[in-house]
Design a protein around this motif. Structure first.
Motif, PDB file in Angstrom:
ATOM      1  N   GLY A  18     -13.977  -2.627   9.947  1.00  0.00           N
ATOM      2  CA  GLY A  18     -12.655  -2.352  10.497  1.00  0.00           C
ATOM      3  C   GLY A  18     -11.534  -2.797   9.585  1.00  0.00           C
ATOM      4  O   GLY A  18     -10.691  -3.604   9.964  1.00  0.00           O
ATOM      5  N   TYR A  19     -11.517  -2.298   8.355  1.00  0.00           N
ATOM      6  CA  TYR A  19     -10.440  -2.640   7.422  1.00  0.00           C
ATOM      7  C   TYR A  19     -10.103  -1.449   6.552  1.00  0.00           C
ATOM      8  O   TYR A  19     -10.840  -0.463   6.508  1.00  0.00           O
ATOM      9  CB  TYR A  19     -10.815  -3.848   6.556  1.00  0.00           C
ATOM     10  N   SER A  20      -8.990  -1.540   5.861  1.00  0.00           N
ATOM     11  CA  SER A  20      -8.547  -0.521   4.913  1.00  0.00           C
ATOM     12  C   SER A  20      -8.680  -1.080   3.505  1.00  0.00           C
ATOM     13  O   SER A  20      -8.555  -2.286   3.295  1.00  0.00           O
ATOM     14  CB  SER A  20      -7.080  -0.157   5.166  1.00  0.00           C
ATOM     15  N   ARG A  21      -8.909  -0.217   2.544  1.00  0.00           N
ATOM     16  CA  ARG A  21      -8.963  -0.640   1.146  1.00  0.00           C
ATOM     17  C   ARG A  21      -7.613  -1.225   0.751  1.00  0.00           C
ATOM     18  O   ARG A  21      -7.522  -2.239   0.074  1.00  0.00           O
ATOM     19  CB  ARG A  21      -9.304   0.567   0.248  1.00  0.00           C
ATOM     20  N   ALA A  22      -6.549  -0.527   1.175  1.00  0.00           N
ATOM     21  CA  ALA A  22      -5.200  -1.021   0.895  1.00  0.00           C
ATOM     22  C   ALA A  22      -4.306  -0.629   2.065  1.00  0.00           C
ATOM     23  O   ALA A  22      -4.583   0.321   2.783  1.00  0.00           O
ATOM     24  CB  ALA A  22      -4.667  -0.423  -0.401  1.00  0.00           C
ATOM     25  N   ILE A  23      -3.242  -1.382   2.218  1.00  0.00           N
ATOM     26  CA  ILE A  23      -2.265  -1.081   3.262  1.00  0.00           C
ATOM     27  C   ILE A  23      -0.876  -1.418   2.724  1.00  0.00           C
ATOM     28  O   ILE A  23      -0.693  -2.436   2.055  1.00  0.00           O
ATOM     29  CB  ILE A  23      -2.592  -1.840   4.560  1.00  0.00           C
ATOM     30  N   ARG A  24       0.051  -0.494   2.989  1.00  0.00           N
ATOM     31  CA  ARG A  24       1.439  -0.723   2.570  1.00  0.00           C
ATOM     32  C   ARG A  24       2.324  -0.777   3.801  1.00  0.00           C
ATOM     33  O   ARG A  24       2.273   0.107   4.651  1.00  0.00           O
ATOM     34  CB  ARG A  24       1.924   0.383   1.636  1.00  0.00           C
ATOM     35  N   VAL A  25       3.128  -1.813   3.844  1.00  0.00           N
ATOM     36  CA  VAL A  25       4.147  -1.958   4.878  1.00  0.00           C
ATOM     37  C   VAL A  25       5.437  -2.315   4.137  1.00  0.00           C
ATOM     38  O   VAL A  25       5.513  -3.367   3.490  1.00  0.00           O
ATOM     39  CB  VAL A  25       3.784  -3.049   5.908  1.00  0.00           C
ATOM     40  N   GLY A  26       6.397  -1.412   4.201  1.00  0.00           N
ATOM     41  CA  GLY A  26       7.637  -1.622   3.449  1.00  0.00           C
ATOM     42  C   GLY A  26       7.348  -1.638   1.959  1.00  0.00           C
ATOM     43  O   GLY A  26       6.682  -0.755   1.437  1.00  0.00           O
ATOM     44  N   ASP A  27       7.829  -2.687   1.288  1.00  0.00           N
ATOM     45  CA  ASP A  27       7.634  -2.770  -0.159  1.00  0.00           C
ATOM     46  C   ASP A  27       6.382  -3.555  -0.545  1.00  0.00           C
ATOM     47  O   ASP A  27       6.094  -3.741  -1.722  1.00  0.00           O
ATOM     48  CB  ASP A  27       8.862  -3.380  -0.834  1.00  0.00           C
ATOM     49  N   ARG A  28       5.627  -4.014   0.446  1.00  0.00           N
ATOM     50  CA  ARG A  28       4.457  -4.867   0.193  1.00  0.00           C
ATOM     51  C   ARG A  28       3.161  -4.066   0.340  1.00  0.00           C
ATOM     52  O   ARG A  28       2.973  -3.352   1.312  1.00  0.00           O
ATOM     53  CB  ARG A  28       4.456  -6.028   1.171  1.00  0.00           C
ATOM     54  N   VAL A  29       2.273  -4.245  -0.646  1.00  0.00           N
ATOM     55  CA  VAL A  29       0.952  -3.617  -0.609  1.00  0.00           C
ATOM     56  C   VAL A  29      -0.090  -4.715  -0.732  1.00  0.00           C
ATOM     57  O   VAL A  29      -0.026  -5.543  -1.648  1.00  0.00           O
ATOM     58  CB  VAL A  29       0.759  -2.596  -1.756  1.00  0.00           C
ATOM     59  N   GLU A  30      -1.034  -4.719   0.184  1.00  0.00           N
ATOM     60  CA  GLU A  30      -2.160  -5.655   0.147  1.00  0.00           C
ATOM     61  C   GLU A  30      -3.423  -4.834  -0.109  1.00  0.00           C
ATOM     62  O   GLU A  30      -3.671  -3.845   0.586  1.00  0.00           O
ATOM     63  CB  GLU A  30      -2.298  -6.396   1.481  1.00  0.00           C
ATOM     64  N   VAL A  31      -4.187  -5.234  -1.100  1.00  0.00           N
ATOM     65  CA  VAL A  31      -5.446  -4.551  -1.409  1.00  0.00           C
ATOM     66  C   VAL A  31      -6.585  -5.493  -1.049  1.00  0.00           C
ATOM     67  O   VAL A  31      -6.640  -6.637  -1.500  1.00  0.00           O
ATOM     68  CB  VAL A  31      -5.536  -4.150  -2.897  1.00  0.00           C
ATOM     69  N   ALA A  32      -7.485  -4.988  -0.207  1.00  0.00           N
ATOM     70  CA  ALA A  32      -8.632  -5.774   0.255  1.00  0.00           C
ATOM     71  C   ALA A  32      -9.549  -6.119  -0.906  1.00  0.00           C
ATOM     72  O   ALA A  32      -9.495  -5.500  -1.975  1.00  0.00           O
ATOM     73  CB  ALA A  32      -9.406  -4.984   1.304  1.00  0.00           C
ATOM     74  N   GLY A  33     -10.417  -7.079  -0.680  1.00  0.00           N
ATOM     75  CA  GLY A  33     -11.417  -7.432  -1.674  1.00  0.00           C
ATOM     76  C   GLY A  33     -12.149  -6.178  -2.133  1.00  0.00           C
ATOM     77  O   GLY A  33     -12.682  -5.432  -1.317  1.00  0.00           O
ATOM     78  N   THR A  34     -12.134  -5.948  -3.428  1.00  0.00           N
ATOM     79  CA  THR A  34     -12.656  -4.705  -4.008  1.00  0.00           C
ATOM     80  C   THR A  34     -13.766  -5.039  -4.988  1.00  0.00           C
ATOM     81  O   THR A  34     -13.597  -5.887  -5.867  1.00  0.00           O
ATOM     82  CB  THR A  34     -11.519  -3.938  -4.714  1.00  0.00           C
ATOM     83  N   ILE A 121     -12.330  -8.496  -6.075  1.00  0.00           N
ATOM     84  CA  ILE A 121     -10.934  -8.768  -6.432  1.00  0.00           C
ATOM     85  C   ILE A 121      -9.999  -8.298  -5.330  1.00  0.00           C
ATOM     86  O   ILE A 121     -10.116  -7.174  -4.843  1.00  0.00           O
ATOM     87  CB  ILE A 121     -10.558  -8.072  -7.757  1.00  0.00           C
ATOM     88  N   GLU A 122      -9.054  -9.157  -4.963  1.00  0.00           N
ATOM     89  CA  GLU A 122      -7.963  -8.824  -4.055  1.00  0.00           C
ATOM     90  C   GLU A 122      -6.684  -8.715  -4.881  1.00  0.00           C
ATOM     91  O   GLU A 122      -6.564  -9.363  -5.931  1.00  0.00           O
ATOM     92  CB  GLU A 122      -7.718  -9.927  -3.019  1.00  0.00           C
ATOM     93  N   ALA A 123      -5.725  -7.945  -4.368  1.00  0.00           N
ATOM     94  CA  ALA A 123      -4.440  -7.845  -5.066  1.00  0.00           C
ATOM     95  C   ALA A 123      -3.297  -7.713  -4.065  1.00  0.00           C
ATOM     96  O   ALA A 123      -3.482  -7.167  -2.980  1.00  0.00           O
ATOM     97  CB  ALA A 123      -4.433  -6.644  -6.011  1.00  0.00           C
ATOM     98  N   ILE A 124      -2.151  -8.223  -4.471  1.00  0.00           N
ATOM     99  CA  ILE A 124      -0.914  -8.071  -3.713  1.00  0.00           C
ATOM    100  C   ILE A 124       0.115  -7.463  -4.660  1.00  0.00           C
ATOM    101  O   ILE A 124       0.283  -7.925  -5.789  1.00  0.00           O
ATOM    102  CB  ILE A 124      -0.402  -9.420  -3.187  1.00  0.00           C
ATOM    103  N   ALA A 125       0.789  -6.429  -4.166  1.00  0.00           N
ATOM    104  CA  ALA A 125       1.840  -5.779  -4.962  1.00  0.00           C
ATOM    105  C   ALA A 125       3.127  -5.730  -4.152  1.00  0.00           C
ATOM    106  O   ALA A 125       3.093  -5.612  -2.926  1.00  0.00           O
ATOM    107  CB  ALA A 125       1.410  -4.377  -5.355  1.00  0.00           C
ATOM    108  N   ILE A 126       4.229  -5.825  -4.851  1.00  0.00           N
ATOM    109  CA  ILE A 126       5.545  -5.625  -4.248  1.00  0.00           C
ATOM    110  C   ILE A 126       6.213  -4.520  -5.036  1.00  0.00           C
ATOM    111  O   ILE A 126       6.422  -4.633  -6.250  1.00  0.00           O
ATOM    112  CB  ILE A 126       6.380  -6.914  -4.262  1.00  0.00           C
ATOM    113  N   VAL A 127       6.505  -3.428  -4.329  1.00  0.00           N
ATOM    114  CA  VAL A 127       7.052  -2.230  -4.975  1.00  0.00           C
ATOM    115  C   VAL A 127       8.566  -2.337  -5.060  1.00  0.00           C
ATOM    116  O   VAL A 127       9.234  -2.536  -4.055  1.00  0.00           O
ATOM    117  CB  VAL A 127       6.649  -0.962  -4.194  1.00  0.00           C
TER     118      VAL A 127
END
Length: 129
Positions: A18-34, A121-127
């Motif tokens: 029950g998870y997504s590879r990545a999710i974007r809310v506003g300018d924030r992107v969270e990438v699940a453990g890949t 690997i997990e990642a956090i991005a701010i667009v």
């Protein structure tokens, strides 16, 4: 309410857990453990460098699906099953992030979901639009 954009990589684990590879809310992107899994197969068995490259390529593809790039990444976390492979893993990470230089963490863990997997690997991005 801010739109929630979800990305799936097609992993068999996503609907079960029950998870997504990545999710974007506003300018924030969270990438699940890949990990290095493509089309249900582990890439680079026994090769920490190849597994790291594969995981980072999947992260890059996931970011692109929500309008982000590797340049937007501000944090990575690397979970590795053998910390003695840190140089191979670090070299692969450096190939992608040499100029971007996000905050990064690498920690050794007992195991990943499949015994052949060496890196997650997990990642956090701010667009910045």
């Amino acid at each position: 309410m801010t739109e929630r954009i979800k990305v799936s990589s097609g992993s068999a684990w996503e609907p079960v857990v029950g998870y997504s590879r990545a999710i974007r809310v506003g300018d924030r992107v969270e990438v699940a453990g890949t990990t290095a899994v493509r089309d249900g197969k582990i890439v680079g068995v026994g090769d920490a460098y190849a597994q790291t490259v594969c995981a980072l390529e999947i992260i890059k593809e996931s970011l692109e699906k929500v309008g982000a790039t590797l340049d937007d990444i501000v944090r990575t976390r690397m979970f590795v099953t053998d910390i003695s492979k840190w140089e191979e893993i670090g070299k692969a990470h450096g190939t992608f992030f040499r100029d971007i230089r996000p905050a990064a963490t690498m920690v050794e863990v007992k195991a990943l979901i499949e015994p052949e997997l060496m890196v997650e690997i997990e990642a956090i991005a701010i667009v910045n639009e």
